[in-house]
Design a protein around this motif. Structure first.
Motif, short mmCIF file in Angstrom:
data_model
loop_
_atom_site.label_atom_id
_atom_site.label_comp_id
_atom_site.label_asym_id
_atom_site.label_seq_id
_atom_site.Cartn_x
_atom_site.Cartn_y
_atom_site.Cartn_z
N GLU A 296 -0.19 5.19 -1.17
CA GLU A 296 -0.12 6.21 -0.11
C GLU A 296 0.71 7.41 -0.57
OE1 GLU A 296 -1.94 5.53 2.49
OE2 GLU A 296 -1.46 7.16 3.87
N HIS B 128 0.82 -1.22 0.00
CA HIS B 128 0.00 0.00 0.00
C HIS B 128 0.85 1.26 0.00
CE1 HIS B 128 -3.79 -2.25 1.08
NE2 HIS B 128 -2.88 -3.11 1.44
N CYS C 247 7.93 -3.06 2.21
CA CYS C 247 6.86 -2.29 2.81
C CYS C 247 5.73 -3.23 3.22
CB CYS C 247 6.33 -1.22 1.85
SG CYS C 247 5.35 -1.85 0.47
N ASP C 248 4.95 -2.77 4.18
CA ASP C 248 3.75 -3.50 4.58
C ASP C 248 4.01 -4.98 4.83
OD1 ASP C 248 2.30 -1.15 4.43
OD2 ASP C 248 1.85 -1.42 2.31
N ARG C 249 5.10 -5.20 5.56
CA ARG C 249 5.48 -6.52 6.07
C ARG C 249 6.13 -7.45 5.06
NH1 ARG C 249 2.72 -10.22 10.70
NH2 ARG C 249 4.50 -11.62 10.91
N THR D 23 9.65 -0.36 11.18
CA THR D 23 8.31 0.04 10.76
C THR D 23 7.46 0.41 11.98
OG1 THR D 23 8.46 -1.43 8.86
CG2 THR D 23 6.25 -0.72 9.52
N GLU D 24 7.58 -0.38 13.02
CA GLU D 24 6.78 -0.11 14.21
C GLU D 24 7.16 1.26 14.80
OE1 GLU D 24 8.16 -1.31 17.74
OE2 GLU D 24 6.26 -1.36 18.82
N HIS E 61 2.41 4.16 5.95
CA HIS E 61 3.04 3.01 5.32
C HIS E 61 4.53 3.28 5.19
CE1 HIS E 61 -0.73 0.93 4.45
NE2 HIS E 61 -1.22 2.15 4.35
N VAL E 62 5.31 2.25 5.46
CA VAL E 62 6.75 2.42 5.59
C VAL E 62 7.47 1.46 4.64
CG1 VAL E 62 8.71 2.27 7.18
CG2 VAL E 62 6.48 3.08 8.00
N SER F 143 -0.74 4.88 12.94
CA SER F 143 -0.91 3.51 12.44
C SER F 143 -1.34 3.45 10.98
CB SER F 143 -1.94 2.77 13.30
OG SER F 143 -1.53 2.74 14.63
N SER F 144 -1.80 4.57 10.44
CA SER F 144 -2.23 4.57 9.04
C SER F 144 -1.08 4.74 8.07
CB SER F 144 -3.24 5.70 8.80
OG SER F 144 -4.38 5.51 9.60
N TYR G 285 10.75 -4.99 10.76
CA TYR G 285 9.54 -4.95 11.57
C TYR G 285 9.66 -3.87 12.65
CZ TYR G 285 8.73 -9.66 9.61
OH TYR G 285 8.56 -10.73 8.78
N ARG G 286 10.79 -3.88 13.34
CA ARG G 286 10.97 -2.92 14.42
C ARG G 286 11.04 -1.49 13.87
NH1 ARG G 286 9.51 -2.71 19.26
NH2 ARG G 286 10.38 -4.76 19.72
N CYS H 46 5.84 4.04 12.52
CA CYS H 46 4.39 4.18 12.63
C CYS H 46 3.99 4.71 14.01
CB CYS H 46 3.70 2.85 12.35
SG CYS H 46 3.66 2.43 10.60
#
Lengths: 260, 798
Positions: free
Chosen positions: B104, B100, B180-182, B149-150, B161-162, B158-159, B146-147, B153
């Motif tokens: 975005e 996404h 991106c997006d996991r 991105t968290e 995208h990284v 939370s909306s 993951y870290r 965000c």
């Protein structure tokens, strides 16, 4: 572009409905000039209207009645998170098929904000929580079409949120909306949104109209994760997403005092 | 650009050296659409030959296009274009991610991002609509994706995208990606971000994107388009025989059926019949289009019943109804301390599984290994190179070199009788990896090699961090194996420069699955023979081309496919055409080897051009184009003009199919010239009197494709079993040509060099490129509006 449609597509085509919704809104707003102070039940606007309630002078609506008690909606969009595949075609359809552009931030079905980290959001830990960074459960937020007292409708200082037939959706009257954003703060589930800066010229609130009973989001979902169903009251079951400011709650209570 | 829908009108440029953040008008790139087209133009204009991938002067372009974020089917893609670290000469290339993030970026108001320079210290870029800032990433550096991105965000909401790199990109592994997006990765580009000290780009967009068409037309068009789509890879018939369907095909990814579940959903979800729109069932709500997202069950398709049992749902990209990412719940992974929830698709599910074996006693072994691999590789940002690296790893790990091979490759005689790892890795490293200084079996229990051979997923918890450290940085887990780590992390093309046996294997061994020049085959000869081979020649990595692959796998009868392709490419509908009406598609398993035809060349050209179009618009080539459909009423025809229609409706810039194909040819031809310019520089560094010949220097095909191993013109003449006229099947080199790989009789896909040479002639003719050099002619450049190319490299243009 007529030639682009095959017979198959024509068969599939279900009338997009917002033009009809808009037409209905305008028709009733015009008609309402003759209904001052009276109930509009049975005339397409299922409301009890009173004069001057909470209307601000700036909105120019102080002389027109506003709805306080409104009939329940007849339908609602219900989400099934287990089926949601997170594609957000519903968000795109909601805005594009109704308004002619794409803007997920004002979609009346809201998936993106829950997509990656769930309803609780990123600060609540992610590996085992909801969302694509967690257990993949994605909650699609939809308007509850609240029963009376309707938070957004009663909080609006301009009486701009009204109820229209045939499905009694709570709809923003864009002629009266000034984009103040109070309804955005008033909805416990944060389901209304502004399409621009607060109070800026052209800024309007957006909320679910149920597309006149044939919601575009439901038609667009490729996983059947959104369904259009008979209305039932979900407001007591679903936890609020945001805290409604006390100032807004007081304003709403003020309108309650008119009758209670 | 204000008159057009689709585009926002602004390109964001961030110079990390100076900190300058500027906005540019998109209009100068409109002729190239966006995505890779825009990326190639930026490289052409701004990055001179001689620039290296990790130089601050290199650009990394996060390219989206006019359709990205429009809500058109499959329009969630991003093309990341840069000088390609995994190519041996760092020629230009691109990686592509879904998710996404790209949409975005459009909602934030940007038609692409150009990043240049190098930050003094680690940074990330924060984009909230038109507010763009460069933020300190000191806290993030060294962390996984993951870290990172968290944390981003947490900052942005939370909306957001990284798109982030992991340790692999930071540590300059050439095999590293942006994710991106996991789970959505742009392969190969990660280390360019790492070289710029750029950890991530976070985007939050609240704005709108204009659709030029009337909203009802746009709504109806979308339904029309979706009604013609099948499953992943545009497979248009179900896998199993179902009462509503005329055809079924056991290879189809249209895997939904009664009794097939998303077994780990709560409660489990039966996919059931997911019919086409002509066969609505009472359970469809309100139409069969509302079950498209269940059609493709890759959890079941790729891993069988264990996969179905562990599938939470099928996931994927923005606005795509075809869900190809398998979101899984594998509780056993928690025993190893990693998340039970992971997702990816296709090769993304096997990035590191080639480094280990499966445990036959455990029916879940395969999927557990795969999702352990996901949990680690998508966090460390390690890239698969479409599995070529792991094929090379496996060969270096297991293949015992023969005396013949060692002599032919000019290696020390002592290398015979041992594996490349045993030959090349220091004793201290072999001890760490295997428990003894020569890596002689049996390996010591608990060592990475022993765990890998036993199918113990925890092997990857050692190997992936180890490789991602690239041997350059403090090694995790206390292991010190820099030679091993670098050998793997640099990727096949660079390793082949240091270990010639790797290049030999890639060139000669079918099981390496390398198309050419140490690039992966994706998709190549298995995909309509010459059509796949010719496509595989054109890019500087695996071609990543599914245009033809999607037709191969669509599931319709072979004869019908040929009929439909002939309608598309022999009747003048496309700019790529064979007026003689030759046959186009053959399946060698059915008809054996068939010589190249002009129709094949036309379809090859179209496949190549549509790939660049999709990577520029941007839409997904993993499922599109819609050249066939599930609709019996259309006799399974698709509509090759759909892309032009979508573009016209979104942008208002009305164009027809041939017009859009011409734009695609412009983009591909610019890429051709760009590659030639860089390649010419490399050649001239060795011999200033020479110049690049793209036909012979670039458009190569690995030896294993051919019935004769080498010839005097194009074939390598070294290595066992090579030399002019040597029969490829009878070389007796059972390693490079193991019996399983040469069982071509009756199903031959072995080419002759003369046939591929003819294929080059025919293909170049379709493109308007010169036969002798494989370069666009001056007339072609003029026709495509690329006269400036001729002006810049006049000696290379015939």
């Amino acid at each position: 572009m007529k030639e682009i449609f095959t017979a198959v597509a024509r068969e599939l085509k279900k009338d997009a409905s917002t033009d009809e919704v808009t037409a209905l809104i305008r028709k009733h707003f015009t008609r309402r000039q003759f209904l001052v102070g009276s109930s509009a039940l049975g005339l397409g606007v299922a409301t009890f209207s009173i004069l001057g309630c909470g209307a601000s002078g700036a909105g120019g609506a102080s002389e027109t009645p506003r709805q306080v008690f409104v009939a329940n909606a007849l339908g609602m969009v219900v989400a099934e998170p287990t089926l949601c595949v997170g594609c957000r075609r519903c968000e795109a359809a909601c805005v594009a098929y109704n308004q002619g552009f794409v803007q997920p931030s004002i979609s009346n079905v809201k998936v993106n904000r829950n997509l990656l980290f769930g309803v609780l959001g990123v600060t609540k830990g992610f590996q085992r929580g909801d969302g694509d960074y967690g257990n993949f459960r994605v909650v699609q937020d939809t308007c509850r079409q609240c029963p009376h007292p309707v938070p957004c409708q009663l909080a609006c200082p301009h009486g701009a949120i009204e109820v229209i037939a045939p499905v009694n959706a709570r709809v923003v009257n864009i002629d009266k909306c000034v984009g103040c954003g109070i309804c955005v703060a008033a909805c416990p589930w944060a389901m209304t949104s502004l399409n621009g800066p607060v109070n800026a010229k052209g800024t309007k609130s957006n909320k679910c109209t149920l597309c006149n009973g044939n919601p575009e989001c439901v038609q667009a979902c490729p996983a059947g994760a959104l369904k259009y169903m008979a209305w039932s009251d979900k407001t007591k079951d679903i936890p609020a997403r945001q805290v409604v400011p006390a100032s807004i709650q007081l304003a709403v209570a003020d309108s309650c005092a008119k009758c209670h | 650009m204000a008159q057009y829908g689709g585009w926002t009108g602004k390109i964001l440029r961030v110079d990390l050296s100076t900190g300058a953040i500027t906005s540019e008008d998109t209009s100068k790139y409109k002729d190239y659409l966006g995505g890779t087209g825009l990326g190639y133009k930026v490289l052409w204009d701004e990055v001179p030959p001689g620039t290296k991938a990790w130089d601050p002067a290199n650009r990394i372009i996060f390219g989206v296009g006019p359709l990205t974020g429009s809500g058109a089917p499959c329009s969630g893609r991003v093309s990341v274009t840069t000088l390609w670290p995994a190519h041996k000469d760092e020629l230009p290339g691109s990686g592509h991610m879904g998710g996404h993030w790209g949409p975005e970026l459009k909602y934030a108001g940007w038609d692409s991002i150009i990043v240049q320079g190098k930050a003094a210290t680690p940074v990330w870029i924060k984009i909230v609509d038109d507010k763009v800032t460069i933020e300190d990433a000191a806290r993030l550096w060294g962390n996984g994706i993951y870290r990172a991105t968290e944390e981003i965000c947490t900052n942005m909401g939370s909306s957001a995208h990284v798109a982030s790199i992991g340790q692999a990109g930071e540590n300059l592994c050439r095999l590293s990606c942006v994710i991106c997006d996991r789970s959505h990765s742009a392969g190969g580009a990660g280390s360019v971000m790492g070289s710029k000290n750029l950890k991530a780009i976070g985007v939050l967009g609240t704005g709108s994107l204009k659709i030029a068409a009337d909203k009802k037309v746009w709504a109806d068009y979308n339904k029309h388009y979706l009604s013609m789509m099948g499953a992943n890879n545009q497979m248009v018939v179900p896998r199993t025989k179902q009462p509503w369907a005329e055809y079924n095909n056991s290879g189809s990814r249209w895997t939904a059926d009664k009794g097939i579940f998303w077994g780990a959903a709560t409660p489990p979800v039966e996919t059931g019949y997911c019919t086409d729109v002509e066969h609505p069932l009472p359970v469809d709500c309100p139409s069969p289009l509302n079950k498209m997202g269940l059609r493709t069950h890759k959890g079941y398709g790729d891993f069988g019943v264990p996969g179905a049992m562990h599938t939470v749902k099928m996931n994927g990209c923005h606005a795509c109804p075809i869900r190809c990412h398998i979101a899984t719940d594998i509780p056993a992974l928690e025993e190893y301390g990693v998340s039970r929830y992971n997702q990816n698709t296709c090769i993304g599910n096997s990035i590191a599984t080639g480094l280990m074996s499966t445990n036959a006693a455990n029916p879940d072994s395969s999927i557990t290994n795969a999702y352990m691999s996901n949990a680690l590789c998508d966090d460390f940002g390690f890239w698969s190179d479409y599995s070529l690296y792991s094929a090379d790893y496996k060969w270096a790990y297991t293949h015992v070199m023969t005396a013949l091979e060692v002599a032919a490759l000019g290696l020390p005689a002592g290398y015979a009788g041992k594996t490349p790892f045993q030959n090349r890795l220091p004793a201290a490293e072999l001890t760490i990896l295997s428990g003894n200084a020569t890596a002689t079996k049996p390996y010591t229990a608990g060592t990475p090699f022993a765990k890998a051979d036993a199918g113990d997923p925890s092997a990857l918890q050692v190997l992936v961090p180890l490789i991602s450290s690239n041997g350059l940085y403090p090694v995790l887990n206390g292991l010190k194996t820099p030679v091993f780590a670098q050998a793997v992390a640099m990727g096949p093309a660079w390793l082949a420069k240091q270990w010639p046996e790797i290049g030999y294997f890639n060139d000669h061994g079918k099981s390496a699955s390398s198309a050419k020049m140490n690039h992966a085959k994706h998709h190549g000869v298995e995909s309509f023979g010459q059509i796949g081979v010719l496509n595989g020649m054109l890019w500087n990595r695996d071609s990543q081309n599914h245009t033809h692959q999607n037709i191969v796998g669509c599931g319709l009868p072979t004869a019908l496919i040929n009929t439909i392709m002939k309608e598309l490419f022999t009747t003048g509908k496309s700019i790529f055409n064979d007026p003689t009406g030759s046959d186009i598609t053959f399946v060698s398993a059915e008809t054996g080897y068939h010589s190249v035809t002009p129709g094949m060349a036309a379809m090859t050209a179209a496949a190549a051009v549509y790939l660049e179009l999709y990577n520029s618009l941007t839409v997904c080539n993993y499922t599109l184009p819609v050249w066939v459909s599930p609709l019996k009423s259309l006799t399974y025809r698709g509509d090759a003009s759909l892309d032009a229609q979508t573009y016209s409706l979104v942008t208002g810039d009305t164009i027809d199919q041939k017009g859009l194909e011409t734009v695609g040819l412009r983009i591909l031809t610019l890429f051709r010239a760009l590659t030639a310019r860089y390649m010419d520089y490399v050649i001239k560094k060795t011999d200033a009197s020479k110049k690049v010949n793209m036909r012979t220097d670039h458009d190569q095909v690995n030896d294993w494709h051919f019935e004769k191993v080498g010839d005097a013109v194009t074939g390598p003449l070294t290595g066992p079993g090579t030399g002019p006229g040597t029969d490829n099947v009878s070389t007796g080199n059972t390693d490079a040509y193991p019996a399983t790989d040469v069982a071509f009789t009756g199903t031959t896909q072995l080419m002759t060099r003369a046939d591929i040479d003819l294929g080059r002639d025919l293909l170049y003719a379709q493109f308007g490129w010169d036969k002798a050099t494989g370069m666009p002619t001056a007339a072609t450049l003029t026709k495509l509006g690329l006269d400036y190319v001729k002006a810049a490299i006049p000696t290379l243009i015939p």
